[in-house]
Write an enzyme that holds these catalytic residues in place. Structure first.
Site, mmCIF file in Angstrom:
data_model
loop_
_atom_site.group_PDB
_atom_site.id
_atom_site.type_symbol
_atom_site.label_atom_id
_atom_site.label_comp_id
_atom_site.label_asym_id
_atom_site.label_seq_id
_atom_site.Cartn_x
_atom_site.Cartn_y
_atom_site.Cartn_z
ATOM 1 N N TRP A 172 1.311 -1.175 -0.659
ATOM 2 C CA TRP A 172 0.023 -0.189 -0.211
ATOM 3 C C TRP A 172 0.650 0.850 -0.203
ATOM 4 O O TRP A 172 1.952 1.060 0.282
ATOM 5 C CB TRP A 172 -0.881 0.001 1.163
ATOM 6 C CG TRP A 172 -1.797 -0.876 1.083
ATOM 7 C CD1 TRP A 172 -2.231 -2.313 1.435
ATOM 8 C CD2 TRP A 172 -3.263 0.187 0.935
ATOM 9 N NE1 TRP A 172 -3.593 -2.125 1.290
ATOM 10 C CE2 TRP A 172 -4.603 -1.752 1.029
ATOM 11 C CE3 TRP A 172 -4.236 1.244 0.996
ATOM 12 C CZ2 TRP A 172 -5.530 -1.083 0.382
ATOM 13 C CZ3 TRP A 172 -5.518 0.959 0.741
ATOM 14 C CH2 TRP A 172 -6.006 -0.076 0.664
ATOM 15 N N SER B 163 0.118 -3.663 5.694
ATOM 16 C CA SER B 163 1.211 -3.147 7.216
ATOM 17 C C SER B 163 0.444 -3.893 8.474
ATOM 18 O O SER B 163 1.219 -5.131 9.238
ATOM 19 C CB SER B 163 0.936 -1.346 7.797
ATOM 20 O OG SER B 163 1.230 -1.085 7.285
ATOM 21 N N TYR B 164 -0.681 -4.622 8.663
ATOM 22 C CA TYR B 164 -0.769 -5.900 9.373
ATOM 23 C C TYR B 164 -0.377 -6.802 9.290
ATOM 24 O O TYR B 164 -0.106 -7.821 10.357
ATOM 25 C CB TYR B 164 -2.697 -5.222 9.946
ATOM 26 C CG TYR B 164 -3.583 -6.724 10.666
ATOM 27 C CD1 TYR B 164 -3.701 -6.063 11.268
ATOM 28 C CD2 TYR B 164 -3.194 -8.189 10.703
ATOM 29 C CE1 TYR B 164 -3.918 -6.616 12.395
ATOM 30 C CE2 TYR B 164 -3.645 -8.791 11.542
ATOM 31 C CZ TYR B 164 -4.087 -7.922 13.007
ATOM 32 O OH TYR B 164 -4.724 -8.779 14.056
ATOM 33 N N LEU C 212 0.635 4.226 7.088
ATOM 34 C CA LEU C 212 -0.390 4.158 7.281
ATOM 35 C C LEU C 212 -0.838 5.318 7.262
ATOM 36 O O LEU C 212 0.578 6.072 7.856
ATOM 37 C CB LEU C 212 -1.015 3.336 8.712
ATOM 38 C CG LEU C 212 -0.668 1.833 8.777
ATOM 39 C CD1 LEU C 212 -0.732 1.467 10.295
ATOM 40 C CD2 LEU C 212 -1.952 0.866 8.144
ATOM 41 N N ILE C 213 -1.972 6.131 6.629
ATOM 42 C CA ILE C 213 -2.146 7.211 6.214
ATOM 43 C C ILE C 213 -3.324 7.473 6.925
ATOM 44 O O ILE C 213 -4.839 6.695 6.371
ATOM 45 C CB ILE C 213 -2.163 7.622 5.189
ATOM 46 C CG1 ILE C 213 -0.991 7.882 4.401
ATOM 47 C CG2 ILE C 213 -2.329 9.015 4.703
ATOM 48 C CD1 ILE C 213 -0.678 8.277 2.955
ATOM 49 N N THR D 120 -11.731 5.941 8.526
ATOM 50 C CA THR D 120 -12.622 4.918 9.264
ATOM 51 C C THR D 120 -11.643 5.186 10.676
ATOM 52 O O THR D 120 -10.582 5.889 10.594
ATOM 53 C CB THR D 120 -13.171 3.593 9.202
ATOM 54 O OG1 THR D 120 -11.629 3.020 8.604
ATOM 55 C CG2 THR D 120 -13.795 3.367 7.777
ATOM 56 N N HIS E 249 -10.045 2.406 10.809
ATOM 57 C CA HIS E 249 -8.666 0.692 10.595
ATOM 58 C C HIS E 249 -7.440 1.675 11.359
ATOM 59 O O HIS E 249 -6.617 0.607 11.581
ATOM 60 C CB HIS E 249 -8.887 1.233 9.078
ATOM 61 C CG HIS E 249 -8.426 0.207 8.208
ATOM 62 N ND1 HIS E 249 -8.741 -1.029 8.537
ATOM 63 C CD2 HIS E 249 -7.630 0.035 7.991
ATOM 64 C CE1 HIS E 249 -8.046 -2.109 7.773
ATOM 65 N NE2 HIS E 249 -7.321 -1.630 6.781
#
Lengths: 171, 171, 171, 171, 171
Positions: free
Chosen positions: C32, C66-67, C96-97, C101, C103
């Site tokens: 991502w 990333s998870y 992560l951006i 939500t 998330h």
């Protein structure tokens, strides 16, 4: 407090009388916020003794601050076991008051999880005696040092006896 | 600080005098925010030596940033054990200052929990020497680098000696 | 950045020169936010090679998001060990951006703790290469893709060599 | 989405084609927010089958709510192993929508950490199929049920195949 | 609730009928917020019995407050195993209501994670029966004590039977 508060909030009646006369109880308290801590420790001891715990079976130890509570609790348990006077329950007591940095949040979070996890690692009940207050007044109230206050140490002392007995009955 | 502050907040009097003359102490510090870190490390060493810890028994190691503190602490403990000079306590020191991303929050949280957990894994006291500040001024204050400041490193040094002795007494 | 910023914030001078010529380094990156990730990976490799790590000793693997970084990191370590080319350190990289939500928050939190814990489970240093940004611009800045930016991948590459050497010295 | 969005955000191109024809995949989904969950499960299955996973090798099980996902995932893995049809990867799917209490936050946090940790306990990849939405509209969008939506279940299905293959290659 | 709410939110239809006639179920509830707790416990028992669980196979125990739920749950499981009447599932029930300090947040967080982790340690399903409310009215609603309320205890009772049966089928 209104009648409503009493019915919804507040400690419910204890389920039965607990006899603490054969229990050994450890108290580990931080030394920050000394006057509040002292009142909480005294409140706990009053209720321990009211439940029959003998004075000589209450061991009080200290650590510098609240972050030291989980490892300090483990240390006291081990030290008492080494002395052949094992504990049946431990009550760590600390008071955190929100300051200008994020110190409060990270300590409170690490200590809350640390004490929770400790119970399973050492297989003994550990009572949660940590006040996490946004103001000093809140701390004084919860140590029974204001007119409208209630000493949470008393609740913790009673909880320690109950959880120790329940733990003994299961082993 | 008002008299009130002194009674409610602040480190309480130490419970007794601790003799650090037989202790070996590790300090692991991050290198971000260098001037603040240096002052904190010096403050800790002053108090370690005041408690009798010998200069040659204080080992100082570094890691790049605060996230590396938990694993770096474990690494130093192992390296000293391998050299037959085992440590009795470790003091990781780092300074996090809130920036525009969420880096501060996630690092502070992971490090606080990581250091807490580490104590139980390695079975040694680990002192929490992490400043989590919202501004640079807060960091300078807590390193004793402002007029109204107090060097938290001093508190950590004293706590390290106390926790090490208590740990020894239990083993 | 002002002179003040340089003295209080920022990476301090490295404590000594680290020779990476005998190290094997794994990089596991999410896919991502591809352009940002690519720049970070390149920055890390530049610094790894500058520290002497050989091109053939840098293994790059990917995971979807990333998870997957913590478990993907473990998977790469195991796969390299199985191939008799064990790694000395791993650098997971993700971006992560913040979206609409929650998330972002739950992934960032689980990954930060997951990577921290992983180091102790696998007993290898894991560098924290996760950007947790509130805007895309922040991500571009931290990948060195804006005029005022700095490529954090470079810091991570240097940290990987240092932590790997320190880990080796302790074993 | 602007061209910029595409370059900075979004799933990067997959690193290679993954052949799922020998994989067994478990899906465990909560039953709260049924219409959203159904769409997510279908999206996942579409991508699993597109990657070659056989219909008979996709096992779908349910749990009441999202809090049951981590333990329910473990239960399905064990039940399939007992039946001599072991799984190669599991995809737990749940949808949490912010309500008026703090239920959302505590469930989301416990489940995110629970699923992360589970991967290491059971040594299998677990894909994070939990939507943590502030509004119902956000949930519908992420299940592909609005015009501008995208079904995240599809991404999870693809990720499951990739992580399962990578896990197999390392063992 | 609108039709939309019903389709997006709310418990989905149960996947099949579960027969609880051979199950033993433990309920451990806190005693704070007594009237709310009582209603929740009753709601759970109604659904347990509706699923065929025999009255004599429902064991109810109490702990002082919600922080005691995880260790109290473990204690009840052990005590029942010692009595040769082992439990198949446990439902801890507690009600936390936001007060003026941060007590609510730290307890709720530690208990949510503690109960999640407990399932894996003891290898039994544990249902999450903790209400984390911002107001007393929210608690009354979720205990079915307001006109528009719904008793969450009923959902927990049903979930307990389902998870216990699924657990049995996997062992």
């Amino acid at each position: 407090m209104s009648a409503f508060d009493h019915s919804v909030k507040g400690v419910g009646a204890v389920d039965r009388v607990y006899d603490g006369s054969n229990l050994r109880v450890g108290i580990v308290h931080a030394r920050w916020n000394d006057s509040v801590i002292s009142a909480l420790v005294k409140g706990a001891i009053v209720k321990l003794e009211a439940a029959g715990v003998k004075k000589e079976n209450i061991v009080v130890e200290t650590v510098p601050g609240s972050y030291e509570l989980p490892y300090g609790t483990k240390t006291l348990i081990r030290q008492q076991a080494k002395n052949c006077t094992p504990l049946d329950v431990v009550l760590p007591i600390g008071v955190l008051i929100k300051g200008s940095t994020m110190h409060f949040e990270y300590i409170a979070d690490a200590v809350s999880h640390g004490l929770m996890k400790l119970q399973f690692d050492i297989d003994l009940p550990v009572i949660f005696g940590l006040l996490t207050c946004l103001t000093e007044h809140q701390a004084l109230q919860r140590a029974g040092l204001t007119e409208d206050g209630h000493n949470h140490g008393e609740d913790w002392g009673s909880a320690a006896v109950e959880m120790a007995i329940k733990h003994q009955n299961a082993n």
